[in-house]
Design an enzyme around this catalytic site. Sequence first.
Site, PDB file in Angstrom:
ATOM      1  N   GLY A 282     -11.094   2.355   5.019  1.00 18.70           N
ATOM      2  CA  GLY A 282     -10.069   2.047   4.031  1.00 18.70           C
ATOM      3  C   GLY A 282     -10.449   0.976   3.030  1.00 18.70           C
ATOM      4  O   GLY A 282     -10.310   1.160   1.817  1.00 18.70           O
TER       5      GLY A 282
ATOM      6  N   GLU B 152     -12.732   0.246  18.349  1.00 19.12           N
ATOM      7  CA  GLU B 152     -13.624   0.260  17.203  1.00 19.12           C
ATOM      8  C   GLU B 152     -14.738  -0.767  17.395  1.00 19.12           C
ATOM      9  O   GLU B 152     -14.476  -1.867  17.855  1.00 19.12           O
ATOM     10  CB  GLU B 152     -12.850  -0.045  15.918  1.00 19.12           C
ATOM     11  CG  GLU B 152     -11.798   1.007  15.574  1.00 19.12           C
ATOM     12  CD  GLU B 152     -11.108   0.754  14.237  1.00 19.12           C
ATOM     13  OE1 GLU B 152     -11.535  -0.173  13.511  1.00 19.12           O
ATOM     14  OE2 GLU B 152     -10.162   1.486  13.904  1.00 19.12           O
TER      15      GLU B 152
ATOM     16  N   ILE C 153       0.836  -1.202   0.000  1.00 15.95           N
ATOM     17  CA  ILE C 153       0.000   0.000   0.000  1.00 15.95           C
ATOM     18  C   ILE C 153       0.872   1.253   0.000  1.00 15.95           C
ATOM     19  O   ILE C 153       0.580   2.221  -0.705  1.00 15.95           O
ATOM     20  CB  ILE C 153      -0.961   0.000   1.203  1.00 15.95           C
ATOM     21  CG1 ILE C 153      -1.899  -1.210   1.127  1.00 15.95           C
ATOM     22  CG2 ILE C 153      -1.781   1.283   1.242  1.00 15.95           C
ATOM     23  CD1 ILE C 153      -2.837  -1.350   2.316  1.00 15.95           C
TER      24      ILE C 153
ATOM     25  N   HIS D 147     -12.913   3.963   9.847  1.00 14.86           N
ATOM     26  CA  HIS D 147     -12.204   2.804   9.297  1.00 14.86           C
ATOM     27  C   HIS D 147     -12.807   2.367   7.955  1.00 14.86           C
ATOM     28  O   HIS D 147     -13.280   1.245   7.795  1.00 14.86           O
ATOM     29  CB  HIS D 147     -12.204   1.630  10.284  1.00 14.86           C
ATOM     30  CG  HIS D 147     -11.029   0.701  10.056  1.00 14.86           C
ATOM     31  ND1 HIS D 147     -10.495  -0.097  11.034  1.00 14.86           N
ATOM     32  CD2 HIS D 147     -10.290   0.442   8.942  1.00 14.86           C
ATOM     33  CE1 HIS D 147      -9.495  -0.813  10.558  1.00 14.86           C
ATOM     34  NE2 HIS D 147      -9.346  -0.499   9.282  1.00 14.86           N
TER      35      HIS D 147
ATOM     36  N   ARG E 203      -3.193   1.386  11.534  1.00 18.19           N
ATOM     37  CA  ARG E 203      -3.693   0.946  12.832  1.00 18.19           C
ATOM     38  C   ARG E 203      -3.361   2.013  13.866  1.00 18.19           C
ATOM     39  O   ARG E 203      -2.250   2.579  13.855  1.00 18.19           O
ATOM     40  CB  ARG E 203      -3.073  -0.398  13.260  1.00 18.19           C
ATOM     41  CG  ARG E 203      -3.541  -1.609  12.461  1.00 18.19           C
ATOM     42  CD  ARG E 203      -5.018  -1.897  12.686  1.00 18.19           C
ATOM     43  NE  ARG E 203      -5.469  -3.109  11.996  1.00 18.19           N
ATOM     44  CZ  ARG E 203      -5.923  -3.159  10.748  1.00 18.19           C
ATOM     45  NH1 ARG E 203      -5.971  -2.026  10.041  1.00 18.19           N
ATOM     46  NH2 ARG E 203      -6.316  -4.288  10.217  1.00 18.19           N
TER      47      ARG E 203
ATOM     48  N   ASP F 134      -8.202   7.232  10.137  1.00 20.89           N
ATOM     49  CA  ASP F 134      -9.268   6.299   9.762  1.00 20.89           C
ATOM     50  C   ASP F 134      -9.351   5.141  10.745  1.00 20.89           C
ATOM     51  O   ASP F 134     -10.181   4.254  10.573  1.00 20.89           O
ATOM     52  CB  ASP F 134      -9.009   5.772   8.337  1.00 20.89           C
ATOM     53  CG  ASP F 134     -10.150   4.941   7.780  1.00 20.89           C
ATOM     54  OD1 ASP F 134     -11.311   5.375   7.907  1.00 20.89           O
ATOM     55  OD2 ASP F 134      -9.883   3.858   7.221  1.00 20.89           O
TER      56      ASP F 134
END
Length: 327
Positions: free
Chosen positions: A288, A266, A156, A286, A237, A261
Amino acid sequence: MMNITILDDYTDTARTLACFAKTASHKVTIWNDHTKDVDALAERLKDTEALVLIRERTPIRAALIERLPNMKLLSVRGDYPHIDVDALTRRGILLCSNQSPGLPSHATAELCWGIIIAAMRRIPQQMAQLKAGNWQTQVGFGMRGKTLGVYGYGKIGSVVAGYGKAFGMKVLVWSREGSLAQARADGYSAARSKEAFFEDSDIITLQMRLREGTRGIVTAADLARMKPTALMVNTSRAGLIAPDALVEALRAGRPGMAAVDVFDEEPLRNTQDPLLTLDNVVCTPHLGYVEFDSYEHLFGGVFDQINAFASGKPYNVVNPEAQAKSV
C-alpha cells in the site's frame, strides 16, 4: 554524530532516496532482512543510538528494549502499536512519531484500486493462463453501475470512494456516525445497517485502523451476507476480519472473491497459506505505502526527527516523561 540503524529495508531503498542526505553527519547501518528474534535484534542494535522503524515491520517490546544500552531515540511515522512505550519511558528512551493528520495515503488508495481491478477482471489468473499457452479462460466483472461499499470513511476511505465515483459506481458507506455524516455531506449514501451494507455491496473495501474496538469487526456472519459475485478487499489490517473467517467464507462461496494486501503474519513466507492457494484471491505483499513518493515522505520526516533530537530540540515526542529520565 549518532549511530542510526534502519531495520527491515527489504528492498534497500532508503539509501537511494533524496532525503537520505539528511543523515550525512551520522553513521547509518541498514538491515535488509527481517527477524523478530530478540537475541539477533539485541546484537544488531547494541551500538544503536537512534532506531528507525518502517511502519510496523518489527515489534519493539520490553524484552528487547532492556537489552539496548545505548538507545536514546526511536524515530517513526504514524501509529506505533508494535512499540512498548512504557518500556521505552522506563529506560529514558524517547519515541518520536509524526501523528499529524496530513494528507491521506494516495499510494494506498491507488493500490487498493489496483487490486480491485486485478481481482474483478481476473488479471493475475489470466496472465498465468496466457503464460501456460491458454487464451481467455475466464470472464471477469466490470465496475460501472455496481455498488462500492466503503467500510470506514476516513482520509483514505474518502479517496477510495472518490475513485469509485470516477468509475461510475454507486458508493455506499458504513462507519461511525460522525464519519457517516461526513460521507453524506460529500454526496455518498450511508447504508441502512451493517447487515444491509454487506448484503448490498458488490465490492467492499476496509478502510479503518486496527484498534481494540475494530479487531475482528468483520465477522463470519457479515461475510456470509455478501453476494457470491462480490469482492472483499483489505488493504488496511488483517486483524479487522475475524480469524480464519475470510478463508472459510471464500471456500463457502460468499463472497466469491477477495483481494488482500495485509496478512496476520508479515512477512508472509508460507507459500501454502490458504489465501495464496485459493484461485479466487489476489494477494500482494503489503504494498500500500511502498512507492518512492511515500518513502521520501516517510523517511524524510523520520530523519528530521533524528536531526532535531541530535540538536537538542526533539519534537513529535510521544513520551516526554522519558526526557527527565535521560538527563
